[in-house]
Write an enzyme that holds these catalytic residues in place. Sequence first.
Site, PDB file in Angstrom:
ATOM      1  N   TYR A 160       0.853  -1.194   0.000  1.00  0.00           N
ATOM      2  CA  TYR A 160       0.000   0.000   0.000  1.00  0.00           C
ATOM      3  C   TYR A 160       0.890   1.245   0.000  1.00  0.00           C
ATOM      4  CZ  TYR A 160      -4.205   2.718   1.393  1.00  0.00           C
ATOM      5  OH  TYR A 160      -5.264   3.592   1.457  1.00  0.00           O
ATOM      6  N   CYS A 161       0.701   2.125  -0.991  1.00  0.00           N
ATOM      7  CA  CYS A 161       1.401   3.411  -1.081  1.00  0.00           C
ATOM      8  C   CYS A 161       2.917   3.190  -1.037  1.00  0.00           C
ATOM      9  CB  CYS A 161       0.913   4.339   0.029  1.00  0.00           C
ATOM     10  SG  CYS A 161       1.491   6.051  -0.109  1.00  0.00           S
ATOM     11  N   ILE A 162       3.618   3.809  -0.104  1.00  0.00           N
ATOM     12  CA  ILE A 162       5.070   3.668  -0.040  1.00  0.00           C
ATOM     13  C   ILE A 162       5.462   2.228   0.303  1.00  0.00           C
ATOM     14  CG2 ILE A 162       5.268   4.317   2.394  1.00  0.00           C
ATOM     15  CD1 ILE A 162       7.775   5.886   1.678  1.00  0.00           C
TER      16      ILE A 162
ATOM     17  N   GLY B 132       4.016  -0.206  -1.065  1.00  0.00           N
ATOM     18  CA  GLY B 132       4.006  -0.822  -2.384  1.00  0.00           C
ATOM     19  C   GLY B 132       5.266  -0.515  -3.173  1.00  0.00           C
TER      20      GLY B 132
ATOM     21  N   PHE C 114      -1.856  -1.084  -3.859  1.00  0.00           N
ATOM     22  CA  PHE C 114      -2.849  -0.035  -3.636  1.00  0.00           C
ATOM     23  C   PHE C 114      -2.139   1.318  -3.751  1.00  0.00           C
ATOM     24  CE2 PHE C 114      -5.079  -2.863  -0.213  1.00  0.00           C
ATOM     25  CZ  PHE C 114      -5.548  -3.709  -1.200  1.00  0.00           C
TER      26      PHE C 114
END
Length: 653
Positions: free
Chosen positions: A387-389, A391, A415
């Site tokens: 998710y975000c960073i 990811g 995500f």
Amino acid sequence: MARTPTSPPPTLAAARAPRKAGRPTSAKPRAPKAKAVPTPVDTPAVDPVPASPPESPSPLALPDIAADQRQMLETLSMNLARAAMTAQSAIAEAALSQADRPAALSPDPFNVGPAMNSVMTSLAARPDKLFAAQADLFNRYMDLWASTTRRAAGEAPPEPSKDKRFKDPAWSENPMFDMMRQSYLVTSDWMNGLVSSVEDVDPIVKRRAEFFTKLLTDAFSPSNFLASNPAALKAMAETNGESLVKGMQNFAADLERGMGKLKISQADYGKFVVGENVATAPGQVVWRDELFELIQFDAATDRQRAIPLLIFPPWINKFYIMDLQPENSMIRWLSAQGFTVFVCSWVNPDVDKAGFGFDDYLEKGIYRAVEKALEQSGSKTLNTVGYCIGGTLMGAALAHMAAKGDTRVGSTTFFAAQHDFAEAGDLLLFTDEHWLSQVEDQMDAAGGVLPGAAMAETFNALRANDLIWSFFVSNYLMGKSPAAFDLLFWNADQTRMPKRLHMDYLRSMYGQNLLSKGEFTIGGLKVDLSKVTIPLYFQASREDHIAPMNSVYRSARAFSNADVTLTLAGSGHIAGVINPPSAKKYQHWTNAALPGSLAEWQAGAVEHPGSWWEHWAAWLHDKSGDWVAARNPKTGPLKPIEPAPGSYVKVKS
């Protein structure tokens, strides 16, 4: 003709009720009383022979009204004074608390001055453009004056504005406020358009000037000032100034909470407690070390998929964005679909982690969490989410695994995650060396970590009207208490970041875009995203201001040899991701192809109502093996340490 008396008759004057002792300190508006009908000046003040006299008002009615008005004015004056004294006291205390701290590192930390100088120099070199811009502004004001004149002549008011700043009907119905609103919109639109029209300036420099011009014009909106905000003035009048007293008390409390620096409250933080009414999905912490806690959540079904799911949230925030309330908990929903869910709950790093970098988060984070989740589940492979960073790190880890021949991860979902930062949006404006040196100095002053509030301020600036000014108006000008909103409670629960990791992230990703170029080194290897061949699912959000949809699309295409599925969700960075099907909100788009540009993808995409979760779950079921008996976190090989959500998530910055 008799004249209307200019002063009350002596008998009435003598009958006035005495003023009540004391002054009210918390006035409330009184119920309106019937007004006396004024006597026309060309008729007798008293009818000597009324045919059928109406019920006569009390001889004290007029004096009572006057007394009430005086009392209301006195209360209003007193409350305005209280508000002013509260604000002055808070500012004085804030100044004293800041007196022994070092001065600001730079009067222009974002290096706006040179950007604006470049834009102004370009405009000055084109007098024809300036002349045309001035003529355009004049014509806009002529149109505004013409419409204002028509309003004065009886033309119907315009439709209420769709701009949330001006949603109160008075902005349209009252000619003065309508003129004020439209004048502001004309001028701000003109200023922003003028800066955007510059052509011979470096694109990044121009974008920086555009961004801060927008911040400036947003700040000077008439809605942000008491004297020019009709809704705030109405609240002040209706409460005899009590709303302003409450607003200044909110202001003082936020200054105190920020230890002398204004920290605007976005939610009623006292309404939520982690582990009690947010982050309540049942489970167990089955592993803990210096960098993370591994949480395995309880099964919600009798049978589960054989291949478990391991989620890596961003270390810039806490994992419970995926477990706010039971009705919008992604973790609970995934468990109900039959998945064994693990989450890596990152530590909130302190100064002892200042030297931790990408290598540590790869080896001690990704690899160790994968190892422990496999040990606990008894599976040979697992699926992951980044998710975000988180990811970004997971993408680099997949490339590292591909280089080593590590096949323990069977598929990965991203995500709102970026790997190609060429079009990473407005956050690129904060990554020039001038600003990075300021950030580095700030972390040094904090002992080697970035304070949690620092990134929150940056993210808030990206959506100033929604995340700064709307709360400024509501909390301080209107005197309202922030709502009990779980998402904004989580948003304010920030974490710190190690200096080495954060500076490497900003310079390597935003600054040089090394990961997408195949030039990023992690775990001793220079990694190449094109070497990743496992199935990937990318989720992007149409209105994401942190991981813009075009940037996520470029990232998906950077994994050129993987089987990539991409879904575009409605809304933004958080609401686009956390959107349970039961909410029946927004929409999502799917397209099996992945053409050269996002525009081409959108042209061939199919729109679907509601959440994208079910589309993803169908994809994930296909990658998760057969059904097996449900796993119990308490009976696995790893001994339970404590119930979810664990201890790391409760550590405040």
